[in-house]
Design an enzyme around this catalytic site. Structure first.
Site, short mmCIF file in Angstrom:
data_model
loop_
_atom_site.label_atom_id
_atom_site.label_comp_id
_atom_site.label_asym_id
_atom_site.label_seq_id
_atom_site.Cartn_x
_atom_site.Cartn_y
_atom_site.Cartn_z
N ALA A 45 0.87 -1.19 0.00
CA ALA A 45 0.00 0.00 0.00
C ALA A 45 0.90 1.24 0.00
O ALA A 45 1.29 1.73 1.06
CB ALA A 45 -0.92 0.00 1.21
N LYS A 48 -1.41 6.76 -2.18
CA LYS A 48 -2.83 6.85 -1.84
C LYS A 48 -3.49 5.48 -1.65
O LYS A 48 -4.65 5.41 -1.25
CB LYS A 48 -3.58 7.65 -2.91
CG LYS A 48 -3.17 9.12 -2.94
CD LYS A 48 -3.91 9.88 -4.03
CE LYS A 48 -3.50 11.35 -4.04
NZ LYS A 48 -4.16 12.09 -5.14
N TYR A 49 -2.75 4.42 -1.94
CA TYR A 49 -3.32 3.08 -1.79
C TYR A 49 -3.53 2.68 -0.32
O TYR A 49 -4.17 1.68 -0.03
CB TYR A 49 -2.47 2.05 -2.52
CG TYR A 49 -2.79 1.95 -4.00
CD1 TYR A 49 -3.51 0.88 -4.51
CD2 TYR A 49 -2.41 2.96 -4.88
CE1 TYR A 49 -3.83 0.80 -5.86
CE2 TYR A 49 -2.73 2.90 -6.23
CZ TYR A 49 -3.44 1.81 -6.71
OH TYR A 49 -3.77 1.75 -8.05
N ILE A 135 -3.80 -4.86 -2.65
CA ILE A 135 -4.47 -4.21 -1.52
C ILE A 135 -5.80 -3.56 -1.92
O ILE A 135 -6.71 -3.42 -1.08
CB ILE A 135 -3.55 -3.16 -0.85
CG1 ILE A 135 -4.09 -2.69 0.50
CG2 ILE A 135 -3.32 -1.97 -1.78
CD1 ILE A 135 -4.04 -3.70 1.60
N ASP A 136 -5.96 -3.17 -3.17
CA ASP A 136 -7.18 -2.46 -3.60
C ASP A 136 -8.27 -3.47 -3.93
O ASP A 136 -8.79 -3.55 -5.03
CB ASP A 136 -6.90 -1.51 -4.77
CG ASP A 136 -6.15 -2.18 -5.92
OD1 ASP A 136 -5.46 -3.20 -5.68
OD2 ASP A 136 -6.24 -1.69 -7.05
N THR A 168 -3.51 -10.90 -23.12
CA THR A 168 -2.60 -9.75 -23.26
C THR A 168 -1.20 -10.09 -22.76
O THR A 168 -0.62 -9.39 -21.92
CB THR A 168 -3.16 -8.52 -22.52
OG1 THR A 168 -3.45 -8.89 -21.17
CG2 THR A 168 -4.42 -8.02 -23.19
N GLU A 226 2.91 -8.72 -13.96
CA GLU A 226 1.90 -9.70 -14.39
C GLU A 226 2.33 -10.42 -15.66
O GLU A 226 2.08 -11.62 -15.82
CB GLU A 226 0.55 -9.01 -14.60
CG GLU A 226 -0.58 -9.97 -14.94
CD GLU A 226 -1.93 -9.26 -15.01
OE1 GLU A 226 -2.65 -9.28 -14.00
OE2 GLU A 226 -2.25 -8.70 -16.08
#
Length: 277
Positions: A45, A48-49, A135-136, A168, A226
Site C-alpha cells: 500500500a 494513496k493506496y 491491496i485495492d 494480453t 503480471e
C-alpha cells in the site's frame, strides 16, 4: 459431492481448478487444521493506496483463512497512516516501511524483489504457505484451505472465457516475458498468487531476475510483473488454479459461471490514486 459440469475442473496438466461446488469446505478445513499451519499474506500500500488497507484487512478477518494462523505483511511508505484493525486470535500484522516510488509501474515491478527478500530473511521458519495479494481489493466470501497448494495461480477475471488469441501476454521477443501467439494455457492475474515458501521464492526470484534483464535492455513488459508471472506459469505450471471467484472484477458484475464472489477488485479512479498516468 456433485461436481460442476458448466466449467472445467482440471487443467490440461491435471491441476485442479477451484470453483464453488467442486470442494467440501468442512472436509478440507478438518484436514488442514490438523497441520497447525501459518499462512503469510503480503500486500503493498504505497501512496494513496493506504486508503484500501482498512477494508482489505477487515474483510479478510471475516473471510480469509478463518480459524487458521495468518500473518499479514503490509509494505507501505506511510506506516503512520495504517489504520487500527482488530485482529482475531492467531492473526497478526507486521508493517514494513519501504521507500516511496514515483511511478506505479516501478511500484509493481519492485514487489517481486521485496517478496523474495521477505521469504529469505523472515519467513523461512515462520510460515508454511504464502499468498501475495493486491491491496485495492475486498473479500466477500470464503477464501480457505481449498486454495492451498505448492504453486497457485488465479485465472484472470477478464480472460477466463476468452480465446487465447485475446490474452494480453507480452508479445515482443526482446522481453523476457515474451510468449508467442501459439503458446499459453491461461491468462493469470498478477493481483493474487501463492503457494509453498520454496515455490513462491523461486517464482519471485525468477521474475525479479527477468525484470532486471528487461530493465537493463530498456524494455518494460506490457503489464510489468503480471507479464512476467504469466511467462513463469507457462514454464512452471501451477499445481492448483483458482477460478475468477478468487479475483473478480467488481462485486456488482455478474457472469453465469460465477456462483459466488469471494474476492474482488475495488472500483477506483486510477488517475486519482496512482502517482502517474
Amino acid at each position: 459431492m456433485v461436481g460442476r459440469t458448466d466449467v472445467a475442473s482440471v487443467s490440461p496438466w491435471s491441476a485442479p481448478i477451484i470453483w464453488e461446488g467442486n470442494f467440501d469446505s468442512t472436509l478440507i478445513d478438518s484436514i488442514y487444521k490438523q497441520q497447525n499451519l501459518t499462512i503469510a499474506t503480503t500486500v503493498f500500500a504505497l501512496g494513496k493506496y493506504t486508503r484500501f488497507v482498512k477494508d482489505f484487512l477487515e474483510s479478510a478477518e471475516q473471510h480469509y483463512f478463518v480459524g487458521f494462523r495468518v500473518h499479514y505483511y503490509l509494505f507501505t511508505d506511510q506506516p503512520e497512516s495504517v489504520p487500527e484493525v482488530k485482529m482475531g486470535e492467531n492473526r497478526s500484522l507486521t508493517v514494513q516501511n519501504v521507500p516511496s516510488l514515483n511511478r506505479w509501474q516501478d511500484i509493481s515491478m519492485s514487489r517481486m524483489e521485496k517478496l523474495e527478500n521477505l521469504i529469505e530473511n523472515e519467513l523461512v521458519n515462520e510460515a508454511d504457505y504464502i499468498f501475495c495479494l493486491d491491496i485495492d481489493t475486498k473479500f466477500y466470501g470464503r477464501w480457505g484451505a481449498e486454495t492451498l497448494g505448492r504453486l497457485v495461480g488465479v485465472i484472470h477475471p477478464w480472460f477466463f472465457d476468452a480465446p487465447r488469441s485475446q490474452f494480453t501476454y507480452e508479445r515482443r521477443p526482446e522481453s523476457k516475458a515474451y510468449i508467442p501467439v501459439e503458446e499459453g494455457d491461461y491468462y493469470y492475474a498478477g493481483a493474487a498468487f501463492g503457494g509453498s515458501l520454496e515455490d513462491v521464492h523461486h517464482l519471485t526470484k525468477t521474475c525479479r531476475e527477468q525484470l532486471n534483464i528487461d530493465a537493463a535492455n530498456s524494455i518494460e513488459a506490457v503489464w510489468q510483473e503480471e507479464s512476467h508471472l504469466n511467462k513463469y506459469f507457462l514454464l512452471n505450471k501451477p499445481s492448483k488454479l483458482l477460478s475468477p471467484e478468487y479475483m473478480w472484477r467488481d462485486i456488482n458484475e455478474k457472469a453465469a459461471q460465477i456462483k459466488i464472489v469471494r474476492f474482488t477488485n475495488v472500483p477506483k479512479n486510477y488517475a486519482e490514486v496512482r502517482p502517474n498516468p
